[in-house]
Write a protein that holds these residues in place. Structure first.
Motif, PDB file in Angstrom:
ATOM      1  N   ALA A  23       0.825  -1.209   0.000  1.00 54.09           N
ATOM      2  CA  ALA A  23       0.000   0.000   0.000  1.00 54.09           C
ATOM      3  C   ALA A  23       0.858   1.257   0.000  1.00 54.09           C
ATOM      4  O   ALA A  23       0.654   2.165  -0.810  1.00 54.09           O
ATOM      5  N   ILE A  24       1.805   1.319   0.943  1.00 56.15           N
ATOM      6  CA  ILE A  24       2.620   2.513   1.137  1.00 56.15           C
ATOM      7  C   ILE A  24       4.098   2.135   1.125  1.00 56.15           C
ATOM      8  O   ILE A  24       4.504   1.156   1.771  1.00 56.15           O
ATOM      9  N   VAL A  25       4.880   2.925   0.398  1.00 53.76           N
ATOM     10  CA  VAL A  25       6.335   2.793   0.430  1.00 53.76           C
ATOM     11  C   VAL A  25       6.912   4.131   0.868  1.00 53.76           C
ATOM     12  O   VAL A  25       6.542   5.181   0.325  1.00 53.76           O
ATOM     13  N   TYR A  26       7.785   4.094   1.859  1.00 54.38           N
ATOM     14  CA  TYR A  26       8.467   5.308   2.299  1.00 54.38           C
ATOM     15  C   TYR A  26       9.942   4.977   2.462  1.00 54.38           C
ATOM     16  O   TYR A  26      10.335   4.285   3.405  1.00 54.38           O
ATOM     17  N   ASP A  27      10.746   5.426   1.490  1.00 49.97           N
ATOM     18  CA  ASP A  27      12.160   5.087   1.436  1.00 49.97           C
ATOM     19  C   ASP A  27      12.299   3.563   1.356  1.00 49.97           C
ATOM     20  O   ASP A  27      11.810   2.965   0.423  1.00 49.97           O
ATOM     21  N   THR A  28      12.892   2.920   2.351  1.00 46.94           N
ATOM     22  CA  THR A  28      13.063   1.459   2.293  1.00 46.94           C
ATOM     23  C   THR A  28      11.926   0.712   2.986  1.00 46.94           C
ATOM     24  O   THR A  28      11.911  -0.516   2.990  1.00 46.94           O
ATOM     25  N   MET A  29      10.975   1.448   3.560  1.00 51.98           N
ATOM     26  CA  MET A  29       9.877   0.833   4.303  1.00 51.98           C
ATOM     27  C   MET A  29       8.714   0.513   3.369  1.00 51.98           C
ATOM     28  O   MET A  29       8.258   1.364   2.594  1.00 51.98           O
ATOM     29  N   LYS A  30       8.215  -0.721   3.425  1.00 55.05           N
ATOM     30  CA  LYS A  30       7.058  -1.135   2.639  1.00 55.05           C
ATOM     31  C   LYS A  30       5.994  -1.703   3.569  1.00 55.05           C
ATOM     32  O   LYS A  30       6.302  -2.527   4.430  1.00 55.05           O
ATOM     33  N   VAL A  31       4.748  -1.260   3.367  1.00 56.40           N
ATOM     34  CA  VAL A  31       3.641  -1.684   4.230  1.00 56.40           C
ATOM     35  C   VAL A  31       2.519  -2.235   3.353  1.00 56.40           C
ATOM     36  O   VAL A  31       2.102  -1.589   2.389  1.00 56.40           O
ATOM     37  N   THR A  32       2.029  -3.422   3.697  1.00 56.92           N
ATOM     38  CA  THR A  32       0.943  -4.034   2.934  1.00 56.92           C
ATOM     39  C   THR A  32      -0.391  -3.395   3.298  1.00 56.92           C
ATOM     40  O   THR A  32      -0.532  -2.724   4.330  1.00 56.92           O
ATOM     41  N   TYR A  33      -1.406  -3.664   2.465  1.00 62.28           N
ATOM     42  CA  TYR A  33      -2.742  -3.137   2.746  1.00 62.28           C
ATOM     43  C   TYR A  33      -3.317  -3.739   4.029  1.00 62.28           C
ATOM     44  O   TYR A  33      -4.048  -3.068   4.770  1.00 62.28           O
ATOM     45  N   ALA A  34      -2.986  -4.992   4.323  1.00 63.59           N
ATOM     46  CA  ALA A  34      -3.469  -5.605   5.566  1.00 63.59           C
ATOM     47  C   ALA A  34      -2.866  -4.903   6.779  1.00 63.59           C
ATOM     48  O   ALA A  34      -3.574  -4.567   7.746  1.00 63.59           O
ATOM     49  N   LYS A  35      -1.577  -4.663   6.757  1.00 62.81           N
ATOM     50  CA  LYS A  35      -0.892  -3.993   7.861  1.00 62.81           C
ATOM     51  C   LYS A  35      -1.349  -2.540   7.980  1.00 62.81           C
ATOM     52  O   LYS A  35      -1.544  -2.022   9.090  1.00 62.81           O
ATOM     53  N   PHE A  36      -1.527  -1.875   6.852  1.00 62.57           N
ATOM     54  CA  PHE A  36      -1.980  -0.487   6.828  1.00 62.57           C
ATOM     55  C   PHE A  36      -3.343  -0.360   7.502  1.00 62.57           C
ATOM     56  O   PHE A  36      -3.555   0.500   8.365  1.00 62.57           O
ATOM     57  N   PHE A  37      -4.272  -1.241   7.147  1.00 60.29           N
ATOM     58  CA  PHE A  37      -5.611  -1.232   7.742  1.00 60.29           C
ATOM     59  C   PHE A  37      -5.533  -1.489   9.245  1.00 60.29           C
ATOM     60  O   PHE A  37      -6.204  -0.826  10.049  1.00 60.29           O
ATOM     61  N   GLU A  38      -4.704  -2.430   9.633  1.00 63.41           N
ATOM     62  CA  GLU A  38      -4.534  -2.745  11.061  1.00 63.41           C
ATOM     63  C   GLU A  38      -3.993  -1.544  11.821  1.00 63.41           C
ATOM     64  O   GLU A  38      -4.485  -1.198  12.903  1.00 63.41           O
ATOM     65  N   ASP A  39      -2.979  -0.879  11.269  1.00 64.98           N
ATOM     66  CA  ASP A  39      -2.363   0.266  11.944  1.00 64.98           C
ATOM     67  C   ASP A  39      -3.344   1.425  12.075  1.00 64.98           C
ATOM     68  O   ASP A  39      -3.401   2.094  13.121  1.00 64.98           O
ATOM     69  N   VAL A  40      -4.121   1.697  11.017  1.00 65.00           N
ATOM     70  CA  VAL A  40      -5.084   2.796  11.065  1.00 65.00           C
ATOM     71  C   VAL A  40      -6.181   2.500  12.082  1.00 65.00           C
ATOM     72  O   VAL A  40      -6.572   3.372  12.867  1.00 65.00           O
ATOM     73  N   PHE A 203      -7.863   4.521  -3.063  1.00 67.98           N
ATOM     74  CA  PHE A 203      -9.226   4.166  -3.468  1.00 67.98           C
ATOM     75  C   PHE A 203      -9.200   3.070  -4.537  1.00 67.98           C
ATOM     76  O   PHE A 203     -10.075   2.206  -4.585  1.00 67.98           O
ATOM     77  N   ASN A 204      -8.171   3.095  -5.380  1.00 66.94           N
ATOM     78  CA  ASN A 204      -8.038   2.121  -6.459  1.00 66.94           C
ATOM     79  C   ASN A 204      -7.095   0.971  -6.131  1.00 66.94           C
ATOM     80  O   ASN A 204      -6.807   0.137  -7.004  1.00 66.94           O
ATOM     81  N   GLY A 205      -6.609   0.909  -4.891  1.00 71.01           N
ATOM     82  CA  GLY A 205      -5.750  -0.199  -4.487  1.00 71.01           C
ATOM     83  C   GLY A 205      -4.354  -0.152  -5.065  1.00 71.01           C
ATOM     84  O   GLY A 205      -3.664  -1.176  -5.135  1.00 71.01           O
ATOM     85  N   ALA A 206      -3.908   1.015  -5.497  1.00 75.35           N
ATOM     86  CA  ALA A 206      -2.575   1.164  -6.063  1.00 75.35           C
ATOM     87  C   ALA A 206      -1.532   1.302  -4.949  1.00 75.35           C
ATOM     88  O   ALA A 206      -1.865   1.369  -3.759  1.00 75.35           O
ATOM     89  N   MET A 207      -0.264   1.358  -5.346  1.00 80.92           N
ATOM     90  CA  MET A 207       0.828   1.564  -4.397  1.00 80.92           C
ATOM     91  C   MET A 207       1.176   3.056  -4.368  1.00 80.92           C
ATOM     92  O   MET A 207       1.329   3.680  -5.415  1.00 80.92           O
ATOM     93  N   VAL A 208       1.282   3.620  -3.171  1.00 81.80           N
ATOM     94  CA  VAL A 208       1.651   5.021  -3.004  1.00 81.80           C
ATOM     95  C   VAL A 208       3.071   5.096  -2.450  1.00 81.80           C
ATOM     96  O   VAL A 208       3.365   4.507  -1.405  1.00 81.80           O
ATOM     97  N   CYS A 209       3.929   5.814  -3.154  1.00 84.75           N
ATOM     98  CA  CYS A 209       5.308   6.021  -2.702  1.00 84.75           C
ATOM     99  C   CYS A 209       5.447   7.456  -2.225  1.00 84.75           C
ATOM    100  O   CYS A 209       5.119   8.392  -2.969  1.00 84.75           O
ATOM    101  N   ILE A 210       5.910   7.629  -1.011  1.00 91.87           N
ATOM    102  CA  ILE A 210       6.030   8.953  -0.413  1.00 91.87           C
ATOM    103  C   ILE A 210       7.393   9.546  -0.743  1.00 91.87           C
ATOM    104  O   ILE A 210       8.432   8.954  -0.451  1.00 91.87           O
ATOM    105  N   GLY A 211       7.368  10.716  -1.376  1.00 95.68           N
ATOM    106  CA  GLY A 211       8.612  11.389  -1.719  1.00 95.68           C
ATOM    107  C   GLY A 211       9.467  11.662  -0.494  1.00 95.68           C
ATOM    108  O   GLY A 211       8.960  11.893   0.604  1.00 95.68           O
ATOM    109  N   ARG A 212      10.777  11.656  -0.707  1.00 96.24           N
ATOM    110  CA  ARG A 212      11.707  11.794   0.416  1.00 96.24           C
ATOM    111  C   ARG A 212      12.135  13.238   0.670  1.00 96.24           C
ATOM    112  O   ARG A 212      13.134  13.486   1.334  1.00 96.24           O
ATOM    113  N   GLY A 213      11.377  14.198   0.146  1.00 96.43           N
ATOM    114  CA  GLY A 213      11.669  15.596   0.415  1.00 96.43           C
ATOM    115  C   GLY A 213      12.329  16.285  -0.766  1.00 96.43           C
ATOM    116  O   GLY A 213      12.715  15.664  -1.769  1.00 96.43           O
ATOM    117  N   LEU A 214      12.477  17.612  -0.644  1.00 98.92           N
ATOM    118  CA  LEU A 214      12.988  18.423  -1.749  1.00 98.92           C
ATOM    119  C   LEU A 214      14.390  18.019  -2.173  1.00 98.92           C
ATOM    120  O   LEU A 214      14.739  18.128  -3.353  1.00 98.92           O
TER     121      LEU A 214
END
Length: 358
Positions: A23-40, A203-214
């Protein structure tokens, strides 16, 4: 199948249908949709232990920011999105204006704090063992700031329904599949960044990668290798100029301002789908979309657009905000009989497309 009519149901649906998908990638961290839902869900249960109705969040985009953002709203708390880069005194003014009960800041590791950013000692551990989330919880609203003719930081109240109707309308115009990778480089505290680079892809179940800043803006496209890239005209123009548009990129969404014709022309050397979206915060960033380079906009399904006798563009539909926070008088000035008066001038051409005049 769970209907995606709330944030909770949207995340639950993704967790059920694609639990192991990223679901979410932030630098080297990857989180699945199952884990994301659990954390939220856990974060929502934690916030529900505290009585305050309104929470403000400010900090750079990260996985923790995203979990806290969704968690607060799923908990039934209104969430105020504040620009992390504002001077301290300006942030304090916005906190007072919106009368927040709590704050979540990156400097406090997003531990629930009071309105003065003093950590609440009982909130340092978010143990929710034995608690069960009530799926009938009324989700909170999203409050973000925009400029009006009278005020530079006017708080706009958007409901979850507003935002999800925008996500659905965007999906009818721009393809986004679970196989897509969307790079979120633009700030998430405004409607274009929040909806187009975070809510819509989820909403579409895609992967979101968070930019690492300017510092990494010119490298993140190759680091994450996105297929969809939302950005402002200046950002896309810069990435084009330094040859930072990665090979797998197939879609560019330009917002925050009109796309200059020269930029459309410059992007024609690649087999890219390029869209320019038009819409202000008050209508969830969702009025029309241009992919023809002629300056006209096809109107989103969530928006009903009409032209007044004086040429003013007016909008109604599920995308229209609930109103300006704590300002019923100003809300009534711009929303009359459920119709939002944009202040912009335009016309509808013979093809049913919106033409902006000024």
């Amino acid at each position: 199948m769970t209907e995606k009519n709330t944030f909770y149901n949207m995340l639950k649906s993704n967790a059920q249908n694609r639990p192991d998908a990223v679901a979410i990638v932030y630098d080297t961290m990857k989180v699945t949709y199952a884990k994301f839902f659990e954390d939220v869900t856990k974060k929502a249960l934690h916030f529900q232990k505290y009585d305050g109705k309104r929470i403000a969040i400010f900090g750079p985009a990260s996985y923790r920011w995203i979990v806290n953002m969704f968690g607060a709203i799923v908990a039934g708390r209104d969430l105020v999105l504040i620009d992390f880069f504002l001077p301290h005194d300006s942030r304090v003014d916005l906190l007072k204006k919106t009368e927040v009960s709590y704050t979540l800041t990156s400097t406090n590791q997003y531990i629930l704090s009071d309105e003065n950013a003093i950590i609440i000692s009982s909130a340092e551990k978010d143990n929710v063992d034995g608690l069960v989330y009530d799926e009938n919880t009324q989700e909170g609203d999203i409050i973000m700031f925009t400029a009006t003719a009278d005020e530079c930081d006017k708080p706009v109240v958007l409901s979850v329904e507003n935002v999800l109707s925008a996500a659905k309308a965007i999906s009818s115009m721009i393809e986004c599949t679970p196989e897509d990778i969307v790079l979120a480089q633009i700030p998430l505290h405004n409607e274009f960044g929040l909806i187009y680079s975070l809510i819509w892809p989820i909403f579409n179940g895609a992967m979101v990668c968070i930019g690492r800043g300017l510092r990494h803006i010119d490298a993140d496209t190759y680091y994450y290798n996105p297929t969809i890239l939302p950005g402002t005209p200046s950002m896309i123009e810069y990435l084009k100029r330094i040859k930072a548009l990665n090979e797998n990129l197939k879609t560019i969404i330009i917002g925050g301002a009109s796309c200059p014709f020269r930029l459309f022309e410059a992007l024609k050397d690649r087999d890219l789908k390029v869209y320019n979206v038009f819409g202000m915060t008050e209508v969830s960033g969702c009025i029309g979309i241009n992919d023809t380079m002629d300056g006209t906009y096809k109107i989103f399904a969530s928006s009903k657009v009409a032209i007044e006798a004086d040429g003013e563009i007016v909008v109604s539909g599920d995308c229209v905000m609930k109103g300006y926070d704590k300002d019923e008088a100003y809300t009534k000035r711009v929303i009359r009989d459920g119709v939002y008066h944009t202040g912009d001038i335009g016309r509808i051409n013979d093809k049913g497309r919106l033409v902006l005049l000024k």
